[in-house]
Design a protein around this motif. Structure first.
Motif, short mmCIF file in Angstrom:
data_model
loop_
_atom_site.label_atom_id
_atom_site.label_comp_id
_atom_site.label_asym_id
_atom_site.label_seq_id
_atom_site.Cartn_x
_atom_site.Cartn_y
_atom_site.Cartn_z
N UNK A 236 1.00 -0.91 -0.12
CA UNK A 236 0.13 -0.32 -0.25
C UNK A 236 0.96 1.47 0.09
N UNK A 237 0.42 2.36 -0.53
CA UNK A 237 1.31 3.89 -0.48
C UNK A 237 2.29 3.81 -1.65
N UNK A 238 2.89 2.02 -2.16
CA UNK A 238 3.99 2.39 -3.78
C UNK A 238 3.42 1.70 -4.57
N UNK A 239 3.85 1.87 -5.54
CA UNK A 239 3.95 1.54 -6.42
C UNK A 239 4.48 0.08 -6.38
N UNK A 240 3.60 -0.74 -6.76
CA UNK A 240 3.89 -2.36 -6.25
C UNK A 240 5.10 -2.59 -7.27
N UNK A 241 6.66 -3.71 -7.11
CA UNK A 241 7.20 -3.93 -8.16
C UNK A 241 7.13 -5.31 -9.05
N UNK A 242 7.67 -5.05 -10.17
CA UNK A 242 8.27 -6.40 -10.90
C UNK A 242 7.67 -7.52 -9.84
N UNK A 243 8.70 -8.06 -8.65
CA UNK A 243 8.61 -8.10 -7.64
C UNK A 243 7.14 -9.02 -7.74
N UNK A 244 6.85 -7.48 -6.75
CA UNK A 244 5.65 -7.61 -6.02
C UNK A 244 4.41 -8.45 -7.21
N UNK A 245 4.10 -8.13 -8.26
CA UNK A 245 3.16 -8.74 -9.63
C UNK A 245 3.37 -10.10 -9.89
N UNK A 246 4.77 -10.70 -9.59
CA UNK A 246 5.05 -12.32 -10.35
C UNK A 246 4.78 -12.70 -8.89
N UNK A 247 4.81 -12.65 -7.76
CA UNK A 247 3.71 -12.78 -5.97
C UNK A 247 2.66 -13.06 -5.93
N UNK A 248 1.58 -11.92 -6.80
CA UNK A 248 0.73 -12.60 -6.67
C UNK A 248 0.61 -13.25 -7.97
N UNK A 249 1.01 -13.51 -9.22
CA UNK A 249 0.76 -14.03 -10.45
C UNK A 249 1.18 -15.43 -10.05
N UNK A 250 1.99 -15.91 -9.08
CA UNK A 250 2.46 -17.50 -8.92
C UNK A 250 1.07 -17.41 -8.04
N UNK A 251 1.32 -16.71 -7.40
CA UNK A 251 -0.46 -17.45 -5.99
C UNK A 251 -1.75 -17.76 -7.08
N UNK A 252 -1.94 -17.15 -8.21
CA UNK A 252 -2.89 -17.96 -8.47
C UNK A 252 -3.64 -18.43 -9.56
N UNK A 253 -1.51 -19.07 -10.56
CA UNK A 253 -1.43 -19.48 -11.09
C UNK A 253 -2.34 -20.87 -11.23
#
Length: 136
Positions: A67-84
């Protein structure tokens, strides 16, 4: 600006904000402002909805982003992995449904006495109710 950039109605943006999917701040003139990264959050919401995820699932995934900052590529990759896993399960279900549509809709057959194609003597009825060939 966010509405025009994303193609999402202002009312939907307010709804997402009320659900905690987006966070804004107010200017001195009481105008709402969003982070530039909220364009990605809205894009994620739209794609996730098209994939069939509910708002609770989407909210759970977005809660993993900072929250409060732009997510990094690593942040988005973590979300992506959890959704696979969930996405792979949906792909498998869609593939089974597509393949069954030519024959039968997974045999929760409406004419059991006449159905000799996929479910002779209603043997799938012993496994459970509903379209057993699709919903395994």
């Amino acid at each position: 600006m966010l509405a025009s950039r994303t193609g999402v109605a202002v009312s939907a943006i307010r709804f997402y904000e009320d659900r905690g999917l987006l966070r804004s701040w107010r200017t001195d003139g009481n105008q709402r402002r969003f982070l530039r990264s909220d364009i990605r959050r809205i894009s994620f919401i739209l794609i996730a909805q098209k994939l069939g995820l509910g708002l609770d699932e989407i909210e759970g995934q977005l809660a993993n982003l900072p929250a409060g900052r732009s997510p990094s590529l690593g942040d988005w990759q973590k979300v992506s992995r959890s959704m696979r896993v969930a996405i792979d399960e949906k792909i498998e279900l869609l593939s089974r449904a597509r393949n069954q549509l030519d024959h039968c809709i997974g045999c929760g057959c409406v004419s059991l006495p006449r159905c000799q194609t996929m479910n002779r003597e209603d043997r799938l009825g012993t496994v459970g109710a509903g379209p057993r060939l699709v919903l395994k």
